[in-house]
Design an enzyme around this catalytic site. Structure first.
Site, PDB file in Angstrom:
ATOM      1  N   LEU A 110       0.892  -1.086   0.270  1.00 49.73           N
ATOM      2  CA  LEU A 110       0.200  -0.127  -0.077  1.00 49.73           C
ATOM      3  C   LEU A 110       0.878   1.668   0.108  1.00 49.73           C
ATOM      4  CD1 LEU A 110      -2.654  -1.733   2.744  1.00 49.73           C
ATOM      5  CD2 LEU A 110      -2.371  -1.256   0.056  1.00 49.73           C
ATOM      6  N   GLY A 126       8.019  15.551 -15.967  1.00 46.30           N
ATOM      7  CA  GLY A 126       6.789  16.172 -15.237  1.00 46.30           C
ATOM      8  C   GLY A 126       6.101  14.046 -15.085  1.00 46.30           C
ATOM      9  N   HIS A 180      15.438  31.296  20.218  1.00 46.95           N
ATOM     10  CA  HIS A 180      16.591  32.186  19.138  1.00 46.95           C
ATOM     11  C   HIS A 180      18.190  30.989  20.095  1.00 46.95           C
ATOM     12  CE1 HIS A 180      20.245  35.128  19.122  1.00 46.95           C
ATOM     13  NE2 HIS A 180      20.554  34.649  19.895  1.00 46.95           N
TER      14      HIS A 180
HETATM   15  N1  LIG Z   1       9.157  16.775  -3.212  1.00 48.17           N
HETATM   16  C1  LIG Z   1       8.587  17.123  -3.746  1.00 48.17           C
HETATM   17  O1  LIG Z   1       7.198  17.411  -3.048  1.00 48.17           O
HETATM   18  C2  LIG Z   1       8.415  16.163  -4.708  1.00 48.17           C
HETATM   19  C3  LIG Z   1       9.455  15.712  -5.289  1.00 48.17           C
HETATM   20  C4  LIG Z   1       9.488  14.754  -6.484  1.00 48.17           C
HETATM   21  C5  LIG Z   1       8.685  14.944  -7.086  1.00 48.17           C
HETATM   22  N2  LIG Z   1       7.179  15.598  -6.385  1.00 48.17           N
HETATM   23  C6  LIG Z   1       6.341  15.959  -7.659  1.00 48.17           C
HETATM   24  O2  LIG Z   1       6.409  14.792  -8.355  1.00 48.17           O
HETATM   25  C7  LIG Z   1       5.339  15.521 -10.043  1.00 48.17           C
HETATM   26  C8  LIG Z   1       6.989  14.937 -10.986  1.00 48.17           C
HETATM   27  O3  LIG Z   1       8.114  16.509 -10.781  1.00 48.17           O
HETATM   28  P1  LIG Z   1       9.312  16.187 -11.777  1.00 48.17           P
HETATM   29  O4  LIG Z   1      10.288  16.842 -11.339  1.00 48.17           O
HETATM   30  O5  LIG Z   1       9.332  15.074 -12.909  1.00 48.17           O
HETATM   31  O6  LIG Z   1       7.404  16.912 -12.457  1.00 48.17           O
HETATM   32  P2  LIG Z   1       7.664  19.298 -12.295  1.00 48.17           P
HETATM   33  O7  LIG Z   1       6.562  19.630 -13.326  1.00 48.17           O
HETATM   34  O8  LIG Z   1       7.739  19.137 -11.342  1.00 48.17           O
HETATM   35  O9  LIG Z   1       8.839  19.435 -13.183  1.00 48.17           O
HETATM   36  C9  LIG Z   1       9.091  19.465 -14.659  1.00 48.17           C
HETATM   37  C10 LIG Z   1       9.910  20.178 -14.922  1.00 48.17           C
HETATM   38  O10 LIG Z   1      10.421  19.773 -16.304  1.00 48.17           O
HETATM   39  C11 LIG Z   1      10.354  20.863 -17.402  1.00 48.17           C
HETATM   40  N3  LIG Z   1      10.119  20.374 -18.057  1.00 48.17           N
HETATM   41  C12 LIG Z   1       8.376  19.847 -18.988  1.00 48.17           C
HETATM   42  N4  LIG Z   1       8.716  19.103 -20.293  1.00 48.17           N
HETATM   43  C13 LIG Z   1      10.230  19.539 -20.491  1.00 48.17           C
HETATM   44  C14 LIG Z   1      10.352  19.242 -21.589  1.00 48.17           C
HETATM   45  N5  LIG Z   1      10.396  18.592 -23.154  1.00 48.17           N
HETATM   46  N6  LIG Z   1      12.083  19.246 -21.622  1.00 48.17           N
HETATM   47  C15 LIG Z   1      12.682  19.581 -20.780  1.00 48.17           C
HETATM   48  N7  LIG Z   1      12.291  20.345 -19.715  1.00 48.17           N
HETATM   49  C16 LIG Z   1      11.105  19.682 -19.199  1.00 48.17           C
HETATM   50  C17 LIG Z   1       9.291  21.753 -17.023  1.00 48.17           C
HETATM   51  O11 LIG Z   1       9.721  22.926 -17.185  1.00 48.17           O
HETATM   52  C18 LIG Z   1       9.678  21.815 -15.184  1.00 48.17           C
HETATM   53  O12 LIG Z   1      11.071  22.135 -14.886  1.00 48.17           O
HETATM   54  C19 LIG Z   1       5.369  17.100 -10.018  1.00 48.17           C
HETATM   55  O13 LIG Z   1       4.085  16.722  -9.649  1.00 48.17           O
HETATM   56  C20 LIG Z   1       5.695  17.012  -8.695  1.00 48.17           C
HETATM   57  O14 LIG Z   1       5.761  18.660  -7.560  1.00 48.17           O
HETATM   58  C21 LIG Z   1       7.462  16.113  -5.472  1.00 48.17           C
END
Ligand SMILES: NC(=O)c1ccc[n+]([C@@H]2O[C@H](COP(=O)([O-])OP(=O)(O)OC[C@H]3O[C@@H](n4cnc5c(N)ncnc54)[C@H](O)[C@@H]3O)[C@@H](O)[C@H]2O)c1
Ligand SMILES: Cc1cc2nc3c(=O)[nH]c(=O)nc-3n(C[C@H](O)[C@H](O)[C@H](O)COP(=O)(O)OP(=O)(O)OC[C@H]3O[C@@H](n4cnc5c(N)ncnc54)[C@H](O)[C@@H]3O)c2cc1C
Length: 512
Positions: free
Chosen positions: A42, A310, A490
Site C-alpha cells: 500500500l 513531469g 533564539h
Molecule cells: N519534494 C516534492 O514534493 C516532490 C519531489 C519529487 C516529485 N514531486 C512531484 O512529482 C511530480 C513530478 O515531478 P517532476 O519534477 O518530474 O515534474 P515537475 O512538473 O515538477 O517539473 C517538470 C520540469 O520539467 C520541465 N520540462 C517539461 N517538459 C520538458 C521538456 N520537454 N524538456 C525539458 N524540460 C521539460 C518543466 O519546465 C519543469 O521544470 C511533480 O508534481 C512534483 O511536484 C514532488
C-alpha cells in the site's frame, strides 16, 4: 465467473496518499470502506517509489555533505565510500516499515483492502438501471487479480498481512466511488524510457549512484536527484529550458537555488532544448540538445540520462474511458472544488486532478471527500496555499503567491515584497549554506487596511519545516502585524521568518 463481494458505502480505487487518506477518514466517520490496490504494498507512488524512498536516499547524501564540511569546524572525518548494499537495505527498510504501518492502521480503522486491479466501473441501482435515488449501491467496480498476483486471485485483507483469495474476478459495489489512480513518469517526446534513459522509479532503484548523469528538467525530481547524486560525487549535468531552476516559483528562490546547485558542483546548461538521446547497451546516453541563440546541435554524455519532465495521470485506461467520467485534454479528471466528477457519487483525488501533484494535497483532498460523503461541510482544498518543497541542498520551499502573481490580482492592494538577508541569521551562518527568503504581503480589497502575508518563498537548510509556519500565516490570512508580534526561539533557523516578518511590518530588528 464474477464473484459478488459485500456492499460498501465507499469503494476507493488506488491506495496512494489520495486513496488511503479518504479511506482512513471515511472509516473514522463510521463508513464501510473498501480500498482496492493492484500493487503488492500500500502507499502508492509516495511510499513505494516517490516521497519516502527519495528522502531515505537524500538522508544519506545529506550526511555526506555534513562530513565534507566538518573539517571547517575542526572535526576530522572523511567519506571512505558508500556501501550501496546497506543503503539499499536502509531504503527498503524505511519503505517496508511505512507500508506495513499503513496496512496496520487501515485494518485498525476497519477498512477492507482488496489486492486487485480495477478494470470496470459501472453505475447500477437496485433494478439495474442508471439511477441516483435511494440508499443502495450506485456503482459496481469489477476487480481482476493483479497481473503479478500469485494464484491469479483477488485477495481480501480484513486484517493487515492476512489475505484471503476471493476469486479471479470480483464485483465490489458501493454507493460512492473515489478514483485515486495516481500518475506515472512522462517520457520526453519521441524518447521512450529504455536502456540508459531512465525515469525516477528506476533512478531510485539503481544498484549504485551513477558516476555521471544528465538530468533533463528543473522541477522537484530533477533537483532532488541532481543534489543527491552530486553530493555522492557523481558528475551531474542539468539541462533546463529557462535561465534558472524552478522557473515557475518566486524568481529570487529560483536564482538562489541555481547558484547554490552550481556551487555544489552541478553543471547547469540553461536555455537548452533536448532534440534526442542516443543510447546503446552499456554505452550510457548521449543527449543531443540546442541552446537558444546558439547555432547547431551539441551533445552531453552521461552514464545515465534521467528524464524528469513531469508525470501523466493514470486515466488512459479503457475502463475509465468507458465509465463516462469527464477528462480534460491532459487526461486529468474534471472535478468541482469538492472533488466531485460529472458522475453522481464518483469522486477523484490526488495526481489525477488538476493542481499541485503532491502527497499532502492528496491527503487533504481525501479528508474533504470523506467528510463531504458523510454529509459534513468541509472546506475545499485551496491550491494557492498548498506548500511546495524541494528537498535538495539547500532546500527550497514556497507557499502562497509570488510577487508577480499577487500584483496581477484585482482583489489585492498595496502588494509588496520584503527580502530578508539570510546570512544575518546565526544558524544560517553556521550551516555554511547560502539562501534567500522573500515575503509577499498586501491587503485584500475587501479589507484594505489590514495587510496580510500572501506568500513566503525560502531557500535554506530546513526550509521544508520553516514553510509550515508560513503556511499557517498565509492559509489563515493572519494580519501581518499579528504575525510579526509573535516571538521565535533564539538562535534558530525559524528566526529568519520572524525577522523577515518584523521587516515586512516596518520594524526590522537585526537587519536594515
Ligand atoms: N519534494 C516534492 O514534493 C516532490 C519531489 C519529487 C516529485 N514531486 C512531484 O512529482 C511530480 C513530478 O515531478 P517532476 O519534477 O518530474 O515534474 P515537475 O512538473 O515538477 O517539473 C517538470 C520540469 O520539467 C520541465 N520540462 C517539461 N517538459 C520538458 C521538456 N520537454 N524538456 C525539458 N524540460 C521539460 C518543466 O519546465 C519543469 O521544470 C511533480 O508534481 C512534483 O511536484 C514532488
Ligand atoms: C520521485 C518522487 C518523489 C516525490 N516526493 C514527494 C515529496 O517529497 N512530497 C510530496 O508531497 N510529494 C512527492 N511526490 C509526489 C507524490 O508521490 C504524489 O503526489 C502522490 O503519491 C500522489 O498520490 P495519489 O494517491 O494521487 O497517487 P499514487 O501515489 O500514484 O497512488 C495511486 C495508486 O493507485 C493504484 N492504481 C492505479 N490504477 C489502479 C487500478 N486500476 N486498480 C487498482 N489500483 C490502481 C496504483 O498502483 C497506485 O498505488 C514525489 C513523487 C515522485 C515520483
Amino acid at each position: 465467473m464474477e464473484q459478488h463481494e459485500e456492499q460498501y458505502d465507499i469503494a476507493i480505487v488506488g491506495a496512494g496518499p489520495g486513496g488511503y487518506s479518504t479511506a482512513l477518514r471515511a472509516a473514522q466517520l463510521g463508513r464501510r470502506v473498501a480500498l482496492i490496490e493492484r500493487d503488492a504494498t500500500l502507499g502508492g507512488t509516495c511510499l513505494n517509489r516517490g516521497c519516502i524512498p527519495s528522502k531515505a536516499l537524500i538522508t544519506a547524501t545529506h550526511a555526506i555533505d555534513t562530513v565534507h564540511r566538518v573539517s571547517e569546524l575542526g572535526v576530522n572525518a572523511s567519506v571512505d565510500g558508500i556501501d550501496f548494499g546497506r543503503l539499499h537495505d536502509y531504503r527498503l527498510h524505511i519503505i517496508d516499515t511505512m507500508t506495513k504501518g499503513l496496512a496496520g492502521l487501515l485494518a485498525h480503522r476497519g477498512v477492507t483492502v482488496y489486492r486487485g486491479e480495477v478494470v470496470g466501473l459501472s453505475s447500477v441501482s437496485g433494478n439495474g438501471s442508471r439511477d441516483d435515488s435511494g440508499d443502495g449501491p450506485r456503482h459496481a467496480l469489477t476487480v481482476n487479480a493483479s497481473p503479478a498476483a500469485a494464484g491469479g486471485q483477488v485477495e481480501r485483507y480484513v486484517n493487515a498481512g492476512v489475505g484471503e483469495p476471493v476469486g479471479a474476478t470480483v464485483s465490489v459495489t458501493a454507493r460512492d466511488v473515489v478514483l485515486a489512480t495516481g500518475s506515472r513518469p512522462r517520457p520526453l517526446p519521441g524518447v521512450p524510457f529504455h536502456a540508459a534513459v531512465i525515469d525516477s522509479t528506476h533512478a531510485l532503484e539503481i544498484n549504485e549512484f551513477p558516476a555521471s548523469a544528465v538530468i533533463i528538467g528543473s522541477g522537484a525530481v530533477a533537483l532532488e536527484f541532481a543534489s543527491m547524486w552530486s553530493s555522492a560525487g557523481s558528475d551531474v549535468t542539468l539541462l533546463i529550458r529557462k535561465d534558472r531552476v524552478l522557473s515557475g516559483w518566486d524568481r529570487r528562490a529560483g536564482v538562489t537555488l541555481t547558484r547554490e546547485l552550481k556551487r555544489h558542483g552541478v553543471t547547469i546548461i540553461t536555455h537548452s532544448h533536448v532534440t534526442g538521446i542516443d543510447t546503446g547497451a552499456n554505452l550510457g546516453a548521449t543527449v543531443r540538445y540546442t541552446r537558444d541563440g546558439e547555432d547547431g546541435e551539441k551533445t552531453v554524455w552521461g552514464q545515465i540520462a534521467l528524464a524528469a519532465i513531469g508525470r501523466d495521470p493514470i486515466t488512459d485506461t479503457a475502463w475509465m474511458r468507458d465509465s463516462g467520467v469527464t477528462l480534460d485534454r491532459a487526461g486529468m479528471v474534471v472535478t468541482d472544488e469538492l472533488c466531485r466528477t460529472n458522475l453522481p457519487g464518483v469522486w477523484a483525488v490526488g495526481d489525477i486532478t488538476e493542481g499541485p501533484a503532491l502527497a499532502h494535497r492528496a491527503f487533504e483532498q481525501g479528508i474533504v471527500v470523506a467528510e463531504a460523503i458523510a454529509g459534513l461541510d468541509p472546506t475545499p482544498v485551496d491550491d494557492a496555499t498548498v506548500p511546495q518543497v524541494v528537498f535538495c541542498a539547500p532546500e527550497a520551499a514556497s507557499v502562497g503567491f509570488t510577487l508577480d502573481q499577487a500584483q496581477s490580482r484585482d482583489d489585492l492592494e498595496s502588494v509588496g515584497e520584503t527580502v530578508y538577508p539570510m546570512l544575518g541569521n546565526a544558524r544560517m551562518l553556521m550551516s555554511g549554506s547560502a539562501g534567500s527568503m522573500s515575503i509577499v504581503s498586501g491587503a485584500y480589497a475587501s479589507d484594505p487596511d489590514v495587510p496580510v502575508v500572501l506568500g513566503v518563498h525560502i531557500v535554506s537548510p530546513l526550509a521544508s519545516d520553516l514553510i509550515a509556519e508560513a503556511e499557517q500565516l498565509v492559509g489563515n490570512r493572519v494580519p501581518l502585524h499579528d504575525a510579526a508580534r509573535l516571538i521565535h526561539p533564539h538562535p534558530t533557523f525559524a528566526e529568519t521568518l520572524g525577522e523577515a516578518l518584523l521587516k515586512a511590518d516596518g520594524r526590522p530588528l537585526h537587519t536594515r
